[in-house]
Design an enzyme around this catalytic site. Structure first.
Site, short mmCIF file in Angstrom:
data_model
loop_
_atom_site.label_atom_id
_atom_site.label_comp_id
_atom_site.label_asym_id
_atom_site.label_seq_id
_atom_site.Cartn_x
_atom_site.Cartn_y
_atom_site.Cartn_z
N GLY A 65 -7.68 2.62 -11.58
CA GLY A 65 -8.65 2.82 -12.66
C GLY A 65 -8.00 2.62 -14.03
O GLY A 65 -6.83 2.23 -14.13
N GLY A 101 -11.54 -3.34 -8.97
CA GLY A 101 -11.45 -2.37 -7.88
C GLY A 101 -12.28 -1.14 -8.16
O GLY A 101 -13.50 -1.11 -7.96
N CYS A 121 0.84 -1.19 0.00
CA CYS A 121 0.00 0.00 0.00
C CYS A 121 0.87 1.24 0.00
O CYS A 121 1.70 1.43 0.88
CB CYS A 121 -0.93 0.03 1.20
SG CYS A 121 -2.05 1.43 1.10
C1 FMN Z 1 -10.09 3.65 -2.60
C2 FMN Z 1 -9.16 2.49 -2.67
C3 FMN Z 1 -8.81 1.81 -1.50
C4 FMN Z 1 -7.94 0.75 -1.54
N1 FMN Z 1 -7.62 0.09 -0.39
C5 FMN Z 1 -6.80 -0.99 -0.44
C6 FMN Z 1 -6.52 -1.74 0.73
O1 FMN Z 1 -7.02 -1.46 1.81
N2 FMN Z 1 -5.68 -2.80 0.63
C7 FMN Z 1 -5.11 -3.16 -0.58
O2 FMN Z 1 -4.37 -4.14 -0.63
N3 FMN Z 1 -5.38 -2.49 -1.71
C8 FMN Z 1 -6.21 -1.41 -1.67
N4 FMN Z 1 -6.51 -0.73 -2.83
C9 FMN Z 1 -5.92 -1.18 -4.09
C10 FMN Z 1 -6.88 -2.04 -4.91
O3 FMN Z 1 -7.17 -3.24 -4.24
C11 FMN Z 1 -6.28 -2.37 -6.28
O4 FMN Z 1 -5.06 -3.06 -6.10
C12 FMN Z 1 -6.00 -1.14 -7.12
O5 FMN Z 1 -6.97 -0.15 -6.91
C13 FMN Z 1 -5.92 -1.42 -8.62
O6 FMN Z 1 -7.12 -1.92 -9.13
P1 FMN Z 1 -8.27 -0.99 -9.82
O7 FMN Z 1 -7.60 -0.13 -10.83
O8 FMN Z 1 -9.25 -1.95 -10.41
O9 FMN Z 1 -8.86 -0.18 -8.72
C14 FMN Z 1 -7.39 0.34 -2.78
C15 FMN Z 1 -7.74 1.02 -3.95
C16 FMN Z 1 -8.62 2.08 -3.92
C17 FMN Z 1 -8.97 2.77 -5.20
#
Ligand code: FMN
Ligand code: FAD
Ligand code: FAD
Ligand code: FMN
Ligand code: FES
Ligand code: FES
Lengths: 293, 287, 293, 287
Positions: A222, A270, A136
């Site tokens: 995104g 996500g 993270c």
């Molecule tokens: C608002 C938000 C909160 C997130 N919180 C976490 C989290 O608590 N733990 C984690 O491993 N990844 C977290 N992520 C990362 C997502 O799990 C994912 O790896 C990342 O957003 C990429 O995928 P996406 O483009 O489909 O969102 C978070 C992402 C977003 C956008």
């Protein structure tokens, strides 16, 4: 590359679409949408990954926590969570009622903290697997392990013996060579790796020279990061034998198919869920259609 | 379905409504759409809205949906009509303001915690004061209607900056309202909170509840005013939201007791005593 | 944070908007648009950075070389160029006729190659500065130096004495810590750093499981990477005292302003020029308007 | 301004045209726009086009402009009218196909190398054969007009897959053409290159130039046919382009002599002997 049932670390899943940690709160969504959400036919994911928890409760970062881009967003949420005790007492019972297997995401700043978390969580019958968040970008400690193969190896060596349940290591994209980290995780007995977490980013407040986000910087997710994810997933999947959970910018069935083509076993959705709470179900349906065509 | 705090649950997922009209109102617009599948929302709830097409483009925002309080929900022969009051302040509201009848509006909702009354207060007897400003008229319009139908004694105070920011008045067509405007173009020249103070301090001092929605400075004045006088109040707040259903934790609002609430699920209506200030925090809001 | 004249490494520039290397071929554009292009009032950049050259000619990568995303593109061009001799004979004369200072971008796979390039280019009177491309993600050798602070330090130590003209080091974003590379460049006497180059990315061919690009992978540019660039530029600008050229996804005046706010002295426009050949001029005008408001 | 190879230079930068019409034609569309600032293009040149609004959105492509051969350029009382023939095959062509009269079309051009004739050939005496298929009719239409006005003896052969891919015929309204269709719905059942072979081998064997544009397989057949018979030919090729003015090096086409050309500045019209094949290279084109 189909939308059919799939085996993942010994768990049978109905289809390959799951959620990314921290992007869907099934308990909150159930308050909003009612029990319809958790009907087996409706729940959008084939497994549920809960938001990362830490040993102690965390309030999260000061607002603003969100910034929008043309094809994505930056978040600096800062891992707000109730801590392991609060999670076990307040959140786990609800998550145990979901119609799909449960993977609990945990983050510690040391092997000892990870041990506390894994020991507390892994023995619970509701829990089918754990995801170790070493990536993270919002919390400084998160990066220390996930940026160094040696650190990753050491952490996994320390915690692997604690449980027989699947351990998934979540990788950060903010490194020169994610393959090296994935290989270290595999070498120390991780059951799977998942990637990508968000990409370090910053926005400037309109009409100002100061950072917009309360925490200064955050992570980009995104569609903007989609092809970055395809690259890293392909590189990692080629290098390790354990399964890979691919994610990053998946909005359409064809995006999921691309990650599967790149070597992922599962695909996580996500940010797309923010725009459309049932994005996971739509993506799964689109994937099924692509697989037939 | 209705939750414990009166919140109406949303149909699962996002759905497409058809825009039925989109008319200017003062400097604002009233966007109406037919919601065949949706339930009647409770006053104070909101929806996440996005245009079905033309949402972004040319590598520009918006990408995420936008939150809007429902201003009116009327059962018509074609189904439930939802009205939203909006001001074109950026790319999202701009795209919504440009929607034409017949076009698609993607919505999730109703969402969030509606207006309510503390258990210990008998609203039907004690009555309510509605204090609104600017776009804050939206949730108060549907609240006024709901309380009015219940027969709750009501007084409504509305404030405006100037004529360009005086849209939405037709939502209060029916009824008597007290008006204030900063430029004096209508009613009392000054703040609507001047009227509220006079009301609370005068012979009409409320044992009921003050409900308010409007610009942060107005809400903060209402909150302080009520706190100082021990009057119960509920405020409908705003903060940027990505999802609206508790998924992103992006809509954090500081709690008086420390920590944050997610405004989309624990608000947008909050008790005046739940927060320390109605002013938004953070560097971002300087812009 | 204005659109006014600015001094950069001792060179006086009319305004802070230049081009990113490899995203504008002034000689080709002059064939297309005629001499109008090089009129001082029309030329969209306050300095011109030429496409990276190497010691020997290179044909570039096999097609397809382009992939489009919703807010950007992946390229795998592969640094096609005529080699230093071809450049000096065929390209430099035309570039010498531009109404603005000229910065020549060079890339070698060793200190010796960089020496050949710098010695060949720096003495030419048309040349006002050099950019050292140690970051292009399309050519394997490019990454070796740009990923390691020690390599960067060694390279700069070797080539710094070769010329008194400004040396700009172009950084890759595909590292965990761009600040460490920037600091190494500064320590060894670089006059400026520029960033970001493209972000490693891959696309899958529609209806296939194979990579789309002839070279397999490429680099993402355009609005998708904008906030990644703001983050890295801010971090680097805070860490070094030498000027920073910020770039990555700049499409509007406000994007340029954000990079200037993040600490950049100049802003380079890349991919935006593909959509609008005079994007640089438009961005400069929008920046001037913002500076006045 | 005109370059050495007859290319017409483009006004500097991108400009906004107004769409004057956008009509279906067979399975294609003819998109017309008024170009007040632009010069008359040479036959074989192209423009980079993008819709002024609605270009992308909902986090979808297109982001970059798209290349289109100009099919006709007619001086009208409102200025120069440019016609483009297009097929909706993806998000860019889809957005262009949806443009309505009065909407904005962003263009850069005219671009690239036009059709020409080898120095040693006197076209006015030797004549030309135009061989087109599908969307390849576009540049041949403007070429036919230009050569016709010059009085060059012309024969035109057009091929179609089926009726759904037979748009653009009205661009050849004026004149006699030889037709072939794979499904036999018009003219010879089979390939247009059958007609070309017969013509080249018969008493009409050409000492002139063959000009061709169409699907890669057709172009490759024309190229081979001409090469085998020592007939001069020029082909208008296509390849994905990001910029159209030599900036990105993305439009690489392999040269017979090794290396690549940038098709946007060294083409899109190439001599048959410049290339080894007209078939696109690379994995991408399997899809
Ligand atoms: C608002 C938000 C909160 C997130 N919180 C976490 C989290 O608590 N733990 C984690 O491993 N990844 C977290 N992520 C990362 C997502 O799990 C994912 O790896 C990342 O957003 C990429 O995928 P996406 O483009 O489909 O969102 C978070 C992402 C977003 C956008
Ligand atoms: C519960 C709730 C109810 C609401 N009800 C109403 C209503 O009834 N009527 C109404 O008109 N509005 C209402 N709003 C506000 C409405 O949601 C916003 O006006 C809208 O989101 C603005 O979007 P925009 O794209 O038009 O403007 P934006 O450009 O998003 O601007 C809005 C603000 O966001 C900030 N900002 C600017 N750029 C960015 C960026 N890239 N990323 C993040 N933040 C940025 C700035 O501070 C700017 O002032 C409500 C909000 C909430 C949370
Ligand atoms: C000089 C020139 C002249 C032309 N003249 C004409 C003309 O007169 N009429 C006409 O109709 N067309 C013409 N074209 C072709 C036209 O430019 C393309 O049809 C158009 O670019 C397609 O864009 P699209 O968004 O509709 O489709 P795309 O989705 O871009 O699909 C086009 C092809 O690109 C590939 N592709 C798919 N996704 C991607 C992606 N994300 N990134 C990169 N490639 C992808 C696929 O192979 C697909 O078949 C010409 C092209 C050139 C170079
Ligand atoms: C097609 C293309 C070719 C490029 N060629 C080079 C190059 O030769 N040398 C170099 O240093 N950077 C090269 N770059 C990187 C750009 O200079 C710039 O760093 C990057 O594209 C980010 O900026 P942008 O988003 O504005 O395009 C290239 C980028 C693109 C898109
Ligand atoms: S807006 Fe996403 S949690 Fe509230
Ligand atoms: S399309 Fe960019 S160089 Fe040809």
């Amino acid at each position: 590359m189909s939308a059919s049932p799939v085996e993942f670390c010994g768990i049978e899943l109905e289809h390959p679409i799951i959620n990314g940690s921290g992007t869907f709160d099934a308990n909150a969504a159930r308050r909003v949408f009612g029990d319809e959400l958790i009907a087996a036919a409706n729940f959008p994911f084939s497994a549920f990954v809960s938001k990362t928890i830490t040993p102690a409760p965390r309030p999260g970062n000061p607002p603003p926590r969100l910034w929008e881009e043309a094809a994505g967003m930056i978040n600096s949420i800062g891992l707000p969570n109730k801590g392991i005790e609060g999670f076990l007492e307040h959140d786990l019972p609800g998550l145990g009622e979901l119609p799909v297997p449960l993977i609990v995401s945990v983050m510690g700043t040391s092997a000892e903290e990870f041990t506390t978390l894994i020991e507390g969580v892994a023995e619970r019958p509701e829990v089918d697997g754990l995801e170790l968040n070493i990536s993270c970008p919002n919390v400084h400690s998160g990066l220390i392990v996930g940026e160094q193969p040696t650190e990753t190896l050491a952490l996994l060596n320390a915690v692997r013996p604690l449980t027989g349940k699947p351990l998934i290591v979540k990788l950060t994209p903010n490194v020169a060579d994610p393959v090296a980290i994935a290989r270290a995780a595999e070498a120390a007995g991780a059951d799977a790796v998942s990637l990508i977490n968000t990409v370090k980013a910053r926005a400037i407040a309109p009409g100002s020279s100061e950072p917009w986000l309360g925490a200064g910087s955050g992570g980009l997710s995104g569609p903007a990061v989609r092809v970055i994810a395809v690259k890293q997933v392909a590189d990692v999947a080629e290098a390790v034998a354990i399964p890979v959970v691919g994610m990053g910018g998946v909005e359409r069935g064809s995006d999921a198919r691309d990650l599967l083509a790149a070597g992922a076993t599962l695909v996580a959705v996500g940010t797309a869920s923010f725009r459309d709470p049932l994005a996971g179900a739509r993506i799964r349906a689109e994937l099924a259609e692509l697989a037939m065509s | 379905m209705s939750g414990a705090d009166g919140r109406v649950q949303a149909p699962l997922g996002r759905r497409r409504l058809t825009v039925s009209s989109n008319e200017p109102s003062g400097g604002y617009r009233i966007l109406s759409a037919l919601d065949e599948a949706g339930p009647a929302p409770a006053a104070g709830q909101f929806y996440m809205l996005a245009a079905e097409s033309g949402w972004g483009g040319n590598a520009e925002r918006p990408y995420l949906p936008r939150a809007f309080s429902v201003a009116e929900a009327e059962v018509t022969d074609k189904g439930l009509r939802l009205d939203f009051l909006l001001e074109d302040v950026g790319p999202g509201t701009h795209a919504l303001a440009a929607l034409e009848a017949g076009e698609g509006l993607m919505v999730t909702g109703p969402l969030g915690r509606p207006f309510s009354a503390p258990r210990e207060i008998n609203l039907d007897a004690a009555g309510a004061i509605l204090v609104g400003g600017g776009l804050g008229l939206a949730p108060l319009a549907i609240l006024r209607k709901a309380l009015g139908e219940r027969g709750v004694p009501l007084r409504t105070l509305l404030g405006f900056r100037d004529e360009a920011h005086s849209g939405g008045m037709e939502l209060f067509r029916c009824c008597e309202v007290g008006l204030a405007s900063e430029d004096g173009h209508a009613g009392h020249r000054g703040y609507v909170t001047d009227l509220l103070a006079a009301m609370l301090d005068g012979d009409q001092a409320a044992s009921g509840v003050v409900y308010s929605c409007g610009p942060p400075a107005m809400l903060e004045a209402v909150r302080t005013m009520c706190a100082e006088r021990g009057v119960a109040c509920e405020l409908a707040l705003e903060t940027p939201m990505a999802c609206g259903f508790g998924a992103c934790f992006g809509c954090a609002v500081p709690l008086a007791e420390g920590g944050y609430m997610r405004l989309c699920v624990d608000g947008p209506v909050v008790g005046g005593n739940q927060i320390e200030t109605a002013m938004p925090a953070g560097s971002g809001h300087r812009g």
